[in-house]
Design a protein around this motif. Structure first.
Motif, PDB file in Angstrom:
ATOM      1  N   LEU A 461      -2.166  11.700  14.326  1.00 21.22           N
ATOM      2  CA  LEU A 461      -1.758  11.058  13.845  1.00 21.22           C
ATOM      3  C   LEU A 461      -3.782  10.019  14.208  1.00 21.22           C
ATOM      4  O   LEU A 461      -3.751   9.944  15.576  1.00 21.22           O
ATOM      5  N   MET A 462      -3.772   9.685  13.093  1.00 25.37           N
ATOM      6  CA  MET A 462      -5.086   8.845  13.548  1.00 25.37           C
ATOM      7  C   MET A 462      -5.471   7.497  13.218  1.00 25.37           C
ATOM      8  O   MET A 462      -5.621   7.269  12.122  1.00 25.37           O
ATOM      9  N   SER A 463      -5.297   7.583  14.315  1.00 24.69           N
ATOM     10  CA  SER A 463      -4.812   5.287  14.095  1.00 24.69           C
ATOM     11  C   SER A 463      -6.413   4.855  14.096  1.00 24.69           C
ATOM     12  O   SER A 463      -6.920   5.130  15.372  1.00 24.69           O
ATOM     13  N   GLU A 464      -6.766   3.495  13.626  1.00 23.58           N
ATOM     14  CA  GLU A 464      -7.772   3.679  13.399  1.00 23.58           C
ATOM     15  C   GLU A 464      -7.162   1.596  13.842  1.00 23.58           C
ATOM     16  O   GLU A 464      -6.522   1.988  15.180  1.00 23.58           O
ATOM     17  N   ALA A 465      -8.171   1.355  14.775  1.00 23.68           N
ATOM     18  CA  ALA A 465      -7.668  -0.308  15.136  1.00 23.68           C
ATOM     19  C   ALA A 465      -7.103  -0.708  14.133  1.00 23.68           C
ATOM     20  O   ALA A 465      -6.938  -0.821  12.901  1.00 23.68           O
ATOM     21  N   PRO A 466      -5.536  -1.840  14.816  1.00 25.29           N
ATOM     22  CA  PRO A 466      -4.374  -2.494  14.472  1.00 25.29           C
ATOM     23  C   PRO A 466      -4.958  -2.814  13.295  1.00 25.29           C
ATOM     24  O   PRO A 466      -3.814  -3.315  12.444  1.00 25.29           O
ATOM     25  N   ALA A 490      -1.609   9.628  10.622  1.00 23.50           N
ATOM     26  CA  ALA A 490      -3.268  10.286   9.206  1.00 23.50           C
ATOM     27  C   ALA A 490      -2.817  11.593   9.576  1.00 23.50           C
ATOM     28  O   ALA A 490      -2.897  12.087  10.678  1.00 23.50           O
ATOM     29  N   TYR A 491      -3.095  12.653   8.425  1.00 29.17           N
ATOM     30  CA  TYR A 491      -2.358  13.940   8.755  1.00 29.17           C
ATOM     31  C   TYR A 491      -3.861  14.273   7.582  1.00 29.17           C
ATOM     32  O   TYR A 491      -4.653  13.866   7.281  1.00 29.17           O
ATOM     33  N   LEU A 496       1.113  17.252   3.708  1.00 26.48           N
ATOM     34  CA  LEU A 496       1.842  17.075   4.913  1.00 26.48           C
ATOM     35  C   LEU A 496       1.838  15.072   5.380  1.00 26.48           C
ATOM     36  O   LEU A 496       3.038  14.395   5.566  1.00 26.48           O
ATOM     37  N   ALA A 497       1.108  14.473   4.688  1.00 24.87           N
ATOM     38  CA  ALA A 497       1.530  13.231   4.649  1.00 24.87           C
ATOM     39  C   ALA A 497       2.223  12.527   3.802  1.00 24.87           C
ATOM     40  O   ALA A 497       3.367  12.260   4.083  1.00 24.87           O
ATOM     41  N   ARG A 498       2.494  13.024   2.343  1.00 21.13           N
ATOM     42  CA  ARG A 498       4.250  12.619   2.028  1.00 21.13           C
ATOM     43  C   ARG A 498       5.524  12.798   2.468  1.00 21.13           C
ATOM     44  O   ARG A 498       6.309  12.444   2.461  1.00 21.13           O
ATOM     45  N   SER A 499       5.492  14.510   3.239  1.00 20.07           N
ATOM     46  CA  SER A 499       6.190  14.833   3.569  1.00 20.07           C
ATOM     47  C   SER A 499       6.543  13.939   4.728  1.00 20.07           C
ATOM     48  O   SER A 499       7.872  13.936   5.147  1.00 20.07           O
TER      49      SER A 499
END
Length: 565
Positions: A461-466, A490-491, A496-499
């Motif tokens: 999970l690649m979280s950017e700033a909210p 983020a994958y 994988l992202a679609r799944s």
């Protein structure tokens, strides 16, 4: 005559009444007066303020998490990893690094005495309670830094290496830049509160790798369960040491501004993971989140061993490491076959490992910045035994249990001797992505993941700033007023992202409705392309409301602006 008799009888009755009533009523009246007088002087203690502990193990305004392959720096999981956070006592990782460097160059030896100044002695707790004019050896200083997290010792080291703590902080920041820690600024050696002392989870992962691989001969200090100074035994604040399979350090940290922080190193077989969790609400909640993320990552590695490097870590060549447990402490949503501590399972509320904690009430946490006191505190709904191998043995997923059962037991911890440094393995540089302008989180990002599907390769999970910006390269097209999305992760690859979008949508159809599923490529922190998984398009208020409802259900999300290329 009859009338006279009645009168006498009435008089007699009244006489008895007049004699009897005072005899009965006067003591009662006196007692009432005394009771009233007592009530006037009794001062009741104010009711103890009790707050409800939220479900998420971390405070969204302080949260960050990152897991990387210790050998290569490859990112396996990330959340708010480039957002500015306060390091608290994780600062002492750099203080220790500078001290190790002085040992390596011969400027100091483990027996070199370090002088205690008045400035060092008056530092706020946590401390070793040193006095002006005393001396401590470098060996003791290292133990006090990494185990006790002593602020007075941090200043002793700073003054020995930099002349003043201010000069040393400048050297620390310069060293951070040379390592590639571009978002970190140090203003003291201890991590005591300073609004300008900031870092990121990404930078801390770089520092952890450099500590382990630049100085393997000294790394064993981070794995020690405690040390003795002047007859007092000081226990490590790192609750994973001795309790979690393969944990061998590194450091905890806490101030009120930072929340509960932890950087962990875990070695299983020939795999090495480094992990960062920041902003925990309590020490135990932080530890449970760390365990959950590590177990998730090791489950993925078990399913796809090639996703991480496989080789022996250099510090094992010294035989200086903590005992590795033979049982994983998996935080699994599966119901355990043996009972957990009653404080955590009565009454049952949910399969989520944090749901039972949320349901209880606990006293408000102290606003003091004393790490030692904070680490020892537990909320009323918490029991430290939940971190023990016995409590978690039954929750080990079958593939993971099989992969860890055959791991050899390493050598026991023993006192270190002066010996020549081994040549450290080269550490590939991590190139952290540029951090967007910091702004407080705009939506509650719940950290309680639902039951995971069978492990798949790197669902990080690649979280950017909210409030980050993304690109949409397919329909729908953003229009004014409806250009907001909800990102769930983020994958590593598009499929994988679609799944994951499909799985998420199925579980939250009642909230998401027929929202479009959007997958867009973006550069990752390790230089490879990642694929953002989002739902949209929404008006801003609608996006925030939907994400908030998903978060309350235990789903992970944040809102992001969508822009066309």
């Amino acid at each position: 005559m009859h009338q006279l008799t009645c009168s006498l009888g009435l008089a007699a009755l009244l006489g008895v009444a007049s004699l009897t009533v005072p005899a009965l009523s006067e003591p009662a009246y006196a007692q009432a007066r005394k009771a009233t007088a007592k009530k006037k002087v009794v001062r009741r203690a104010p009711a103890r303020r009790v707050v409800r502990m939220p479900a998420s193990p971390t405070d969204p305004a302080k949260d960050a998490a990152l897991i990387v392959d210790g050998f290569t720096g490859k990112v396996l999981f990330a959340r708010n990893e480039t957002v500015a956070r306060h390091p608290a006592s994780l600062t002492k990782m750099m203080t220790a690094y500078m001290l190790f460097e002085a040992l390596k160059t011969g400027k100091l030896s483990l027996q070199t005495p370090l002088a205690v100044s008045a400035n060092a002695a008056r530092q706020k707790p946590t401390k070793l309670n040193l006095r002006k004019g005393e001396n401590i050896s470098v060996d003791t200083a290292i133990r006090a830094l990494v185990i006790r997290s002593a602020n007075d010792v941090a200043v002793v080291v700073a003054e020995a290496l930099g002349g003043t703590e201010g000069n040393f902080a400048i050297q620390m920041t310069a060293k951070a830049r040379s390592m590639g820690m571009r978002e970190t600024n140090f203003h003291n050696a201890s991590g005591l509160p300073n609004p300008l002392q900031i870092t990121t989870a990404s930078d801390l992962a770089i520092l952890a790798r450099r500590l382990a691989y630049d100085f393997p001969q000294y790394y064993f200090y981070f794995a020690l369960p405690g040390f003795t100074y002047k007859g007092t035994w000081y226990t490590t604040h790192d609750n994973l040491i001795g309790r979690y399979d393969g944990a061998d350090g590194i450091k905890t940290g806490y101030t009120n501004a930072s929340g509960f922080n932890l950087v962990s190193s875990v070695v299983r077989g020939n795999n090495h993971l480094l992990a960062v969790v920041m902003g925990g609400r309590t020490a135990i909640r932080r530890d449970l989140e760390m365990i959950r993320l590590l177990d998730q990552s090791f489950a993925q590695i078990a399913a796809n061993p090639g996703m991480v490097a496989s080789r022996q870590v250099p510090w094992h060549a010294f035989g200086e490491t903590a005992p590795v447990l033979t049982a994983s402490l998996a935080v699994s949503p599966a119901a355990p076959s043996q009972p957990l501590p009653s404080s955590l399972v009565t009454p049952p509320r949910s399969n989520n490992p944090f749901a039972n904690l949320m349901a209880m009430t606990s006293p408000a946490m102290s606003r003091f910045d004393d790490e030692d006191s904070a680490e020892k505190r537990t909320a009323s709904d918490e029991d430290r035994s939940i971190l023990s191998p016995v409590a978690r043995q039954a929750a080990v997923p079958a593939p993971l249990a099989a992969s860890t059962a055959a791991m050899p037991a390493p050598n026991a911890v023993k006192p270190m001797e002066n010996r020549p440094a081994a040549r450290a393995a080269p550490v590939p540089a991590i190139r952290p992505s540029a951090r967007p302008p910091y702004s407080p989180p705009v939506a509650l990002v719940a950290r309680n993941m639902p039951a995971l599907p069978p492990p798949q390769p790197r669902p990080s999970l690649m979280s950017e700033a909210p409030q980050g910006e993304g690109d949409i390269d397919t329909n729908p097209t953003p229009t004014p007023g409806r250009n907001w999305t909800i990102q769930i992760g983020a994958y590593a690859d598009q499929a994988l992202a679609r799944s994951q979008l499909a799985t998420y949508a199925e579980k939250a159809r009642d909230i998401l409705g027929e929202a479009a599923r959007i997958v867009t490529p973006a550069p990752g922190t390790d230089g490879k392309t990642i694929y953002r998984a989002r739902f949209g398009l929404f008006a801003e208020a609608q996006a925030r409301d939907v994400c908030s409802r998903l978060s309350q259900r235990g789903q992970t999300c944040f809102v992001a602006v969508a822009q066309t290329r």
